[in-house]
Design a protein around this motif. Structure first.
Motif, PDB file in Angstrom:
ATOM      1  N   VAL A   1       0.806  -1.056  -0.123  1.00 17.00           N
ATOM      2  CA  VAL A   1      -0.158   0.083   0.081  1.00 17.00           C
ATOM      3  C   VAL A   1       0.812   1.060  -0.133  1.00 17.00           C
ATOM      4  O   VAL A   1       0.507   2.272  -0.750  1.00 17.00           O
ATOM      5  N   SER A   2       2.041   1.234   0.600  1.00 19.26           N
ATOM      6  CA  SER A   2       2.916   2.405   0.667  1.00 19.26           C
ATOM      7  C   SER A   2       3.490   2.445  -0.418  1.00 19.26           C
ATOM      8  O   SER A   2       3.964   3.698  -0.881  1.00 19.26           O
ATOM      9  N   ALA A   3       3.596   1.690  -1.377  1.00 14.48           N
ATOM     10  CA  ALA A   3       4.117   1.784  -2.656  1.00 14.48           C
ATOM     11  C   ALA A   3       3.078   2.291  -3.746  1.00 14.48           C
ATOM     12  O   ALA A   3       3.769   2.470  -4.677  1.00 14.48           O
ATOM     13  N   ALA A   4       1.960   2.572  -3.540  1.00  8.65           N
ATOM     14  CA  ALA A   4       1.046   2.953  -4.253  1.00  8.65           C
ATOM     15  C   ALA A   4       1.506   4.471  -4.986  1.00  8.65           C
ATOM     16  O   ALA A   4       1.922   5.187  -4.055  1.00  8.65           O
ATOM     17  N   PRO A   5       1.105   4.652  -6.149  1.00 11.77           N
ATOM     18  CA  PRO A   5       1.504   6.104  -6.561  1.00 11.77           C
ATOM     19  C   PRO A   5       0.640   6.854  -6.216  1.00 11.77           C
ATOM     20  O   PRO A   5      -0.496   7.033  -6.737  1.00 11.77           O
ATOM     21  N   ILE A   6       0.807   7.976  -5.303  1.00 14.29           N
ATOM     22  CA  ILE A   6      -0.109   9.034  -4.777  1.00 14.29           C
ATOM     23  C   ILE A   6       0.308  10.451  -4.872  1.00 14.29           C
ATOM     24  O   ILE A   6      -0.192  11.202  -4.233  1.00 14.29           O
ATOM     25  N   ASP A   7       1.563  10.728  -5.547  1.00 12.08           N
ATOM     26  CA  ASP A   7       2.024  11.786  -5.755  1.00 12.08           C
ATOM     27  C   ASP A   7       0.895  13.010  -6.146  1.00 12.08           C
ATOM     28  O   ASP A   7       1.009  14.001  -5.607  1.00 12.08           O
ATOM     29  N   ASP A   8       0.185  12.444  -7.125  1.00  9.15           N
ATOM     30  CA  ASP A   8      -0.736  13.401  -7.789  1.00  9.15           C
ATOM     31  C   ASP A   8      -2.115  13.257  -7.070  1.00  9.15           C
ATOM     32  O   ASP A   8      -3.123  13.933  -7.455  1.00  9.15           O
ATOM     33  N   VAL A   9      -2.211  12.650  -5.883  1.00  9.07           N
ATOM     34  CA  VAL A   9      -3.491  12.698  -5.221  1.00  9.07           C
ATOM     35  C   VAL A   9      -3.682  13.328  -3.849  1.00  9.07           C
ATOM     36  O   VAL A   9      -2.954  13.342  -3.067  1.00  9.07           O
ATOM     37  N   PRO A  10      -4.312  14.387  -4.197  1.00 10.31           N
ATOM     38  CA  PRO A  10      -4.425  15.410  -2.953  1.00 10.31           C
ATOM     39  C   PRO A  10      -5.083  14.859  -1.651  1.00 10.31           C
ATOM     40  O   PRO A  10      -6.004  13.861  -1.760  1.00 10.31           O
ATOM     41  N   PRO A  11      -4.806  15.340  -0.529  1.00  9.76           N
ATOM     42  CA  PRO A  11      -5.290  14.652   0.811  1.00  9.76           C
ATOM     43  C   PRO A  11      -6.785  14.981   0.867  1.00  9.76           C
ATOM     44  O   PRO A  11      -6.942  16.216   0.640  1.00  9.76           O
ATOM     45  N   THR A  12      -7.404  14.059   1.366  1.00  9.77           N
ATOM     46  CA  THR A  12      -8.974  14.406   1.487  1.00  9.77           C
ATOM     47  C   THR A  12      -9.253  13.621   2.903  1.00  9.77           C
ATOM     48  O   THR A  12      -8.632  12.761   3.637  1.00  9.77           O
ATOM     49  N   SER A  13     -10.251  14.244   3.478  1.00  8.56           N
ATOM     50  CA  SER A  13     -10.887  13.691   4.906  1.00  8.56           C
ATOM     51  C   SER A  13     -12.144  12.663   4.305  1.00  8.56           C
ATOM     52  O   SER A  13     -12.428  11.989   5.266  1.00  8.56           O
ATOM     53  N   HIS A  14     -12.592  12.723   3.042  1.00  8.43           N
ATOM     54  CA  HIS A  14     -13.621  11.782   2.823  1.00  8.43           C
ATOM     55  C   HIS A  14     -13.602  11.518   1.551  1.00  8.43           C
ATOM     56  O   HIS A  14     -13.168  12.510   0.348  1.00  8.43           O
ATOM     57  N   PRO A  15     -13.691  10.501   0.717  1.00  9.23           N
ATOM     58  CA  PRO A  15     -13.614  10.002  -0.611  1.00  9.23           C
ATOM     59  C   PRO A  15     -14.641  10.763  -1.510  1.00  9.23           C
ATOM     60  O   PRO A  15     -14.602  10.852  -2.846  1.00  9.23           O
ATOM     61  N   LEU A  16     -15.694  11.031  -1.027  1.00  7.62           N
ATOM     62  CA  LEU A  16     -16.686  11.992  -1.844  1.00  7.62           C
ATOM     63  C   LEU A  16     -17.070  13.601  -1.491  1.00  7.62           C
ATOM     64  O   LEU A  16     -16.887  13.560  -0.173  1.00  7.62           O
ATOM     65  N   PRO A  17     -17.142  14.239  -2.326  1.00  4.84           N
ATOM     66  CA  PRO A  17     -17.432  15.577  -1.913  1.00  4.84           C
ATOM     67  C   PRO A  17     -18.744  15.620  -1.043  1.00  4.84           C
ATOM     68  O   PRO A  17     -19.547  14.893  -1.388  1.00  4.84           O
ATOM     69  N   LEU A  18     -18.675  16.232   0.125  1.00  2.44           N
ATOM     70  CA  LEU A  18     -19.731  16.643   0.882  1.00  2.44           C
ATOM     71  C   LEU A  18     -20.596  17.901   0.788  1.00  2.44           C
ATOM     72  O   LEU A  18     -19.669  18.896   0.558  1.00  2.44           O
ATOM     73  N   SER A  19     -21.607  18.022   0.967  1.00  4.59           N
ATOM     74  CA  SER A  19     -22.365  19.242   1.168  1.00  4.59           C
ATOM     75  C   SER A  19     -22.996  19.388   2.321  1.00  4.59           C
ATOM     76  O   SER A  19     -23.577  18.622   3.051  1.00  4.59           O
ATOM     77  N   ASN A  20     -23.485  20.601   2.668  1.00  2.65           N
ATOM     78  CA  ASN A  20     -24.134  20.898   4.021  1.00  2.65           C
ATOM     79  C   ASN A  20     -25.647  20.443   3.740  1.00  2.65           C
ATOM     80  O   ASN A  20     -26.121  21.021   2.669  1.00  2.65           O
ATOM     81  N   ALA A  21     -26.231  19.575   4.452  1.00  6.10           N
ATOM     82  CA  ALA A  21     -27.411  19.008   4.294  1.00  6.10           C
ATOM     83  C   ALA A  21     -28.445  19.756   5.309  1.00  6.10           C
ATOM     84  O   ALA A  21     -29.683  19.232   5.494  1.00  6.10           O
ATOM     85  N   PHE A  22     -27.950  20.757   6.131  1.00  5.00           N
ATOM     86  CA  PHE A  22     -28.857  21.276   7.010  1.00  5.00           C
ATOM     87  C   PHE A  22     -29.977  22.240   6.245  1.00  5.00           C
ATOM     88  O   PHE A  22     -29.720  22.641   5.416  1.00  5.00           O
ATOM     89  N   ARG A  23     -31.180  22.313   7.333  1.00  2.00           N
ATOM     90  CA  ARG A  23     -31.926  23.272   6.672  1.00  2.00           C
ATOM     91  C   ARG A  23     -32.175  24.331   7.696  1.00  2.00           C
ATOM     92  O   ARG A  23     -31.674  24.244   8.732  1.00  2.00           O
ATOM     93  N   GLU A  24     -32.785  25.632   7.361  1.00  2.00           N
ATOM     94  CA  GLU A  24     -32.942  26.730   8.163  1.00  2.00           C
ATOM     95  C   GLU A  24     -33.868  26.059   9.342  1.00  2.00           C
ATOM     96  O   GLU A  24     -34.787  25.390   9.441  1.00  2.00           O
ATOM     97  N   ASP A  25     -33.486  26.516  10.549  1.00  2.00           N
ATOM     98  CA  ASP A  25     -34.206  26.400  11.658  1.00  2.00           C
ATOM     99  C   ASP A  25     -35.330  27.355  11.921  1.00  2.00           C
ATOM    100  O   ASP A  25     -35.259  28.605  12.399  1.00  2.00           O
ATOM    101  N   VAL A  26     -36.497  26.765  11.620  1.00  2.00           N
ATOM    102  CA  VAL A  26     -37.696  27.694  11.507  1.00  2.00           C
ATOM    103  C   VAL A  26     -38.523  27.185  12.625  1.00  2.00           C
ATOM    104  O   VAL A  26     -39.010  25.859  12.581  1.00  2.00           O
ATOM    105  N   VAL A  27     -39.336  28.018  13.496  1.00  2.00           N
ATOM    106  CA  VAL A  27     -40.125  27.451  14.464  1.00  2.00           C
ATOM    107  C   VAL A  27     -41.352  27.215  13.768  1.00  2.00           C
ATOM    108  O   VAL A  27     -42.021  28.003  13.112  1.00  2.00           O
ATOM    109  N   GLY A  28     -41.796  25.855  13.985  1.00  2.00           N
ATOM    110  CA  GLY A  28     -43.304  25.798  13.406  1.00  2.00           C
ATOM    111  C   GLY A  28     -44.174  25.573  14.306  1.00  2.00           C
ATOM    112  O   GLY A  28     -43.993  26.240  15.499  1.00  2.00           O
ATOM    113  N   GLU A  29     -45.294  25.025  14.236  1.00  2.00           N
ATOM    114  CA  GLU A  29     -46.382  24.668  14.849  1.00  2.00           C
ATOM    115  C   GLU A  29     -46.022  23.693  16.082  1.00  2.00           C
ATOM    116  O   GLU A  29     -45.502  22.790  15.934  1.00  2.00           O
ATOM    117  N   THR A  30     -46.450  24.229  17.467  1.00  2.00           N
ATOM    118  CA  THR A  30     -45.823  23.222  18.435  1.00  2.00           C
ATOM    119  C   THR A  30     -47.144  22.817  19.277  1.00  2.00           C
ATOM    120  O   THR A  30     -48.126  23.637  19.139  1.00  2.00           O
TER     121      THR A  30
END
Length: 98
Positions: free
Chosen positions: A42-71
């Motif tokens: 694994v250490s011998a794998a060619p990784i010189d042109d591979v940028p370091p990442t924290s996740h293999p897929l790009p992530l986006s924020n999936a949160f919605r606005e916090d809106v108070v609804g009917e309670t």
């Protein structure tokens, strides 16, 4: 070429106060040698042109606005409660406090 020898395994076992017989020492040295070989491949794998990442897929924020609804009102929330007291849910005690 063997990366992990039987003597090295015996030395580490002695340091860790682990008793191992000859069969276990041979088996463990073979297994550890296989692991070291896998890490080297694994250490011998060619990784010189591979940028370091924290996740293999790009992530986006999936949160919605916090809106108070009917309670629910307090009475509506307690309407189907098995037991209520002073505007709160009443539950059995689970701790024995003396």
């Amino acid at each position: 070429m063997t990366a992990i020898t039987r003597d090295q395994v015996a030395h580490l076992a002695a340091l860790a106060h682990i008793e191992m017989d000859e069969t276990e020492l041979e088996s463990m040295s073979s297994e550890l040698d296989g692991i070291v070989g896998a890490v080297q491949s694994v250490s011998a794998a060619p990784i010189d042109d591979v940028p370091p990442t924290s996740h293999p897929l790009p992530l986006s924020n999936a949160f919605r606005e916090d809106v108070v609804g009917e309670t629910l009102t307090n009475d509506e929330a307690l309407n189907n409660a098995p037991d209520a007291e002073d505007g709160q849910f009443k539950v059995p005690a689970i701790l024995d406090e003396d």
